[in-house]
Design an enzyme around this catalytic site. Structure first.
Site, PDB file in Angstrom:
ATOM      1  N   HIS A   1      -5.369  -0.903  -9.677  1.00 61.93           N
ATOM      2  CA  HIS A   1      -6.143  -0.851  -8.428  1.00 61.93           C
ATOM      3  C   HIS A   1      -5.606   0.188  -7.461  1.00 61.93           C
ATOM      4  O   HIS A   1      -6.298   0.575  -6.524  1.00 61.93           O
ATOM      5  CB  HIS A   1      -6.144  -2.232  -7.758  1.00 61.93           C
TER       6      HIS A   1
ATOM      7  N   ASP B   1      -4.720   5.836  -1.072  1.00 57.30           N
ATOM      8  CA  ASP B   1      -5.383   4.564  -1.370  1.00 57.30           C
ATOM      9  C   ASP B   1      -6.033   4.664  -2.744  1.00 57.30           C
ATOM     10  O   ASP B   1      -6.635   5.694  -3.063  1.00 57.30           O
ATOM     11  CB  ASP B   1      -6.472   4.294  -0.314  1.00 57.30           C
TER      12      ASP B   1
HETATM   13  C1  GDG Z   1      -6.216  -2.690  -3.276  1.00 57.62           C
HETATM   14  C2  GDG Z   1      -6.042  -1.158  -3.250  1.00 57.62           C
HETATM   15  C3  GDG Z   1      -8.489  -0.914  -3.713  1.00 57.62           C
HETATM   16  C4  GDG Z   1      -9.370  -6.261   5.805  1.00 57.62           C
HETATM   17  N1  GDG Z   1      -9.055  -6.857   6.978  1.00 57.62           N
HETATM   18  C5  GDG Z   1      -9.649  -8.059   6.946  1.00 57.62           C
HETATM   19  C6  GDG Z   1     -10.334  -8.186   5.724  1.00 57.62           C
HETATM   20  N2  GDG Z   1     -10.146  -7.071   5.049  1.00 57.62           N
HETATM   21  C7  GDG Z   1     -10.732  -6.841   3.714  1.00 57.62           C
HETATM   22  C8  GDG Z   1     -11.623  -5.652   3.692  1.00 57.62           C
HETATM   23  C9  GDG Z   1     -11.609  -5.313   2.196  1.00 57.62           C
HETATM   24  C10 GDG Z   1     -10.214  -5.751   1.775  1.00 57.62           C
HETATM   25  O1  GDG Z   1      -9.716  -6.631   2.756  1.00 57.62           O
HETATM   26  C11 GDG Z   1      -9.250  -4.580   1.688  1.00 57.62           C
HETATM   27  O2  GDG Z   1      -9.560  -3.828   0.558  1.00 57.62           O
HETATM   28  P1  GDG Z   1      -9.038  -2.344   0.399  1.00 57.62           P
HETATM   29  O3  GDG Z   1      -9.714  -1.761  -0.787  1.00 57.62           O
HETATM   30  O4  GDG Z   1      -9.351  -1.576   1.634  1.00 57.62           O
HETATM   31  O5  GDG Z   1      -7.454  -2.389   0.292  1.00 57.62           O
HETATM   32  P2  GDG Z   1      -6.271  -3.201  -0.496  1.00 57.62           P
HETATM   33  O6  GDG Z   1      -6.100  -4.574   0.026  1.00 57.62           O
HETATM   34  O7  GDG Z   1      -5.073  -2.327  -0.296  1.00 57.62           O
HETATM   35  O8  GDG Z   1      -6.684  -3.270  -2.038  1.00 57.62           O
HETATM   36  C12 GDG Z   1      -7.333  -0.482  -2.801  1.00 57.62           C
HETATM   37  C13 GDG Z   1      -8.537  -2.437  -3.825  1.00 57.62           C
HETATM   38  O9  GDG Z   1      -7.275  -2.966  -4.235  1.00 57.62           O
HETATM   39  C14 GDG Z   1      -9.576  -2.890  -4.853  1.00 57.62           C
HETATM   40  O10 GDG Z   1      -9.370  -2.291  -6.094  1.00 57.62           O
HETATM   41  O11 GDG Z   1      -9.703  -0.459  -3.139  1.00 57.62           O
HETATM   42  O12 GDG Z   1      -7.191   0.920  -2.850  1.00 57.62           O
HETATM   43  O13 GDG Z   1      -4.973  -0.782  -2.386  1.00 57.62           O
HETATM   44  O14 GDG Z   1     -12.533  -6.060   1.489  1.00 57.62           O
HETATM   45  O15 GDG Z   1     -12.869  -5.982   4.212  1.00 57.62           O
HETATM   46  N3  GDG Z   1     -11.060  -9.258   5.370  1.00 57.62           N
HETATM   47  C15 GDG Z   1     -11.118 -10.283   6.266  1.00 57.62           C
HETATM   48  N4  GDG Z   1     -10.447 -10.239   7.471  1.00 57.62           N
HETATM   49  C16 GDG Z   1      -9.715  -9.146   7.838  1.00 57.62           C
HETATM   50  O16 GDG Z   1      -9.131  -9.143   8.929  1.00 57.62           O
HETATM   51  N5  GDG Z   1     -11.837 -11.359   5.968  1.00 57.62           N
END
Ligand code: GDG
Length: 466
Positions: free
Chosen positions: A156, A364
């Protein structure tokens, strides 16, 4: 067709009907369609005797198989090798890498513990899908226990450049472990290229084609499978609170005020301080927007037991305070900083109501927030996405304003471009971006990956690597 067995560090609670993120949505859909097993850590840390126990729960045709961790496993496997060595290194932060030999030993032993838990439950025709950097040795551990199943891995996070990966202690062992999988899936073409280059420079694996590698008598398929979101669910939730949208429209037209939004885990890879500085620069170069621009940074707490995370939190809080101290007036404070987890149903309407989505990680794997921001907009008056060129999502979302997150001035100017962009241009960009987010959603991602894993010889996604 055999069952699907998913192995990931954490599992979603299958029994609870909560709003879950893109990754879990894709996996749950695949598990329900095929029937199967989801195995991993249950999230708790207990004493050694308790941590040896396995919890088995069945929901319809899906069984979850979980175990707690001991405090030693939590410290050395999870916080240690996974999050103080692999996470920083894969995000190009060798300076933050804190390697200790006992971390790698415990990482290996904890993978063996998971394999031992899963092994008796496996059937010969199960297809096994392993997720992320916590579980790189999983195929090797299952092979040791005699399992000849097709086993796929999906990373990921980014796969770094060859130089960086070769700086990770025990990278040769990690390479050996990776090459025990039948399919190695990455988020982007760039990750695939980095992996090829590393193999070329540091191994005698034969690279047959962009999607095929041969080592001894094994053939390993390589591909990129950009992860997506559950677009329909996200758009539905974002449309639910029309009051928020109306309020925002009024703010934009009557009060001439608009909102810029960011939402991330509070992680040093996400570039939060750089971004705060860029917003400060924007207020400096565009003083006419002082009193009119509201910056909402939602930073959900993450890995607070690791020093690098508490350091970044302190830096961000200091910066947010300084920007407010400098620019705030009696009726306006430019920065609203929230260090809590916001419920998903509130997050989506906030995205929809914001004129700019500022998504500028320093590195990322993909970044789902970028895709969620696009899915949340309505085409009548869509907002603009400013996206880091170092987010995996930038490979697909080229109609966003693509920026170098290290260049504070460039990001500040992108903010200016975004807030002055004519409606027709915003609509045009949004239409193209939304199509791509819809075409490559969470369901597409799991279908493509599983197709490639199950039919290793005719995987459609890998052909895109050329
Ligand atoms: C890893 C990889 C890859 C954020 N703040 C809140 C909240 N979020 C949610 C977002 C989004 C998720 O969390 C974060 O996803 P990301 O993709 O931005 O980042 P990582 O957690 O680092 O995930 C990344 C991912 O895996 C999937 O393969 O894209 O690159 O690092 O859904 O909306 N959700 C809630 N409250 C918050 O305050 N409910």
């Amino acid at each position: 067709m055999g069952r699907l067995v998913v192995i990931s560090n954490r599992t979603a609670n299958l029994g609870k009907n909560t709003q879950i993120g893109g990754l879990a949505v894709g996996i749950v859909d695949a598990l329900k369609a095929q029937g199967g097993l989801w195995a991993g850590w249950d999230g708790s840390v207990v004493d050694a005797e308790e941590a040896a126990k396995t919890k088995i729960q069945t929901h319809g045709n899906v069984t979850s198989l979980t175990t707690p961790l001991t405090s030693e496993e939590h410290e050395k496997y999870y916080l240690g090798f996974a999050n103080k060595v692999l996470w920083p290194a894969f995000h190009y932060r060798l300076d933050l890498m804190d390697y200790r030999m006992e971390f790698v030993d415990c990482y290996s032993a904890t993978n063996a513990k998971f394999a031992e838990m899963i092994s008796p439950h496996l059937r010969d025709d199960d297809v096994i899908w392993v997720h992320d950097y916590h579980l790189i040795p999983m195929a090797a551990e299952l092979r040791k226990r005699g399992h000849k199943n097709r086993i796929g891995f999906f990373l990921h996070i980014p796969f770094p450049s060859a130089d960086i990966f070769s700086a990770v202690p025990r990278h040769e062992w990690l390479r050996y472990c990776l090459l025990q999988f039948d399919l190695i899936g990455f988020q982007t073409i760039n990750d695939v290229h980095n992996f090829h280059r590393y193999l070329k420079e540091h191994s005698d694996a034969a690279i047959i084609s962009p999607e095929l590698v041969r080592v001894n008598d094994r053939t390993i398929h390589i591909g990129h499978f950009p992860i997506g979101i559950d677009v329909k669910q996200f758009a539905k939730v974002s449309a639910r609170t029309d009051d928020t949208i109306e309020l925002e429209r009024m703010r934009r037209t009557v009060l001439k005020r608009f909102q810029v939004i960011s939402a991330d885990r509070l992680d040093y890879s996400k570039g939060l301080p750089h971004r705060m500085k860029a917003f400060r620069k924007f207020l400096e170069i565009c003083p006419e927007y002082q009193g009119h621009a509201d910056y909402l940074q939602i930073a959900s707490p993450s890995r607070e037991d690791v020093t690098a995370y508490s350091d970044i939190k302190a830096e961000l809080e200091q910066l947010a305070g300084a920007v407010n101290g400098r620019f705030a007036d009696f009726n306006w404070a430019p920065v609203q900083y929230i260090n809590r987890n916001i419920p998903r149903e509130k997050l989506a309407p906030l995205f929809r109501a914001s004129l700019v989505g500022l998504v500028t990680p320093l590195r990322d794997g993909m970044n789902l927030v970028a895709k969620e921001y696009i899915a949340a907009q309505d085409n009548k008056d869509p907002g603009i996405l400013i996206l880091s060129k170092f987010a995996g999502a930038a490979e697909e979302l080229s109609e966003a304003l693509i920026v170098n997150p290290y260049d504070i001035s460039e990001v500040a100017h992108a903010l200016k471009t975004a807030v002055t962009m004519p409606l027709e241009e915003r609509q045009l960009r949004h239409r193209k971006l939304l199509k791509r987010v819809i075409d490559h959603d969470a369901q597409w991602w799991q279908r493509e990956y599983l197709h490639a894993l199950q039919h290793g010889d005719q995987h459609s996604a890998n052909e895109r690597v050329a």
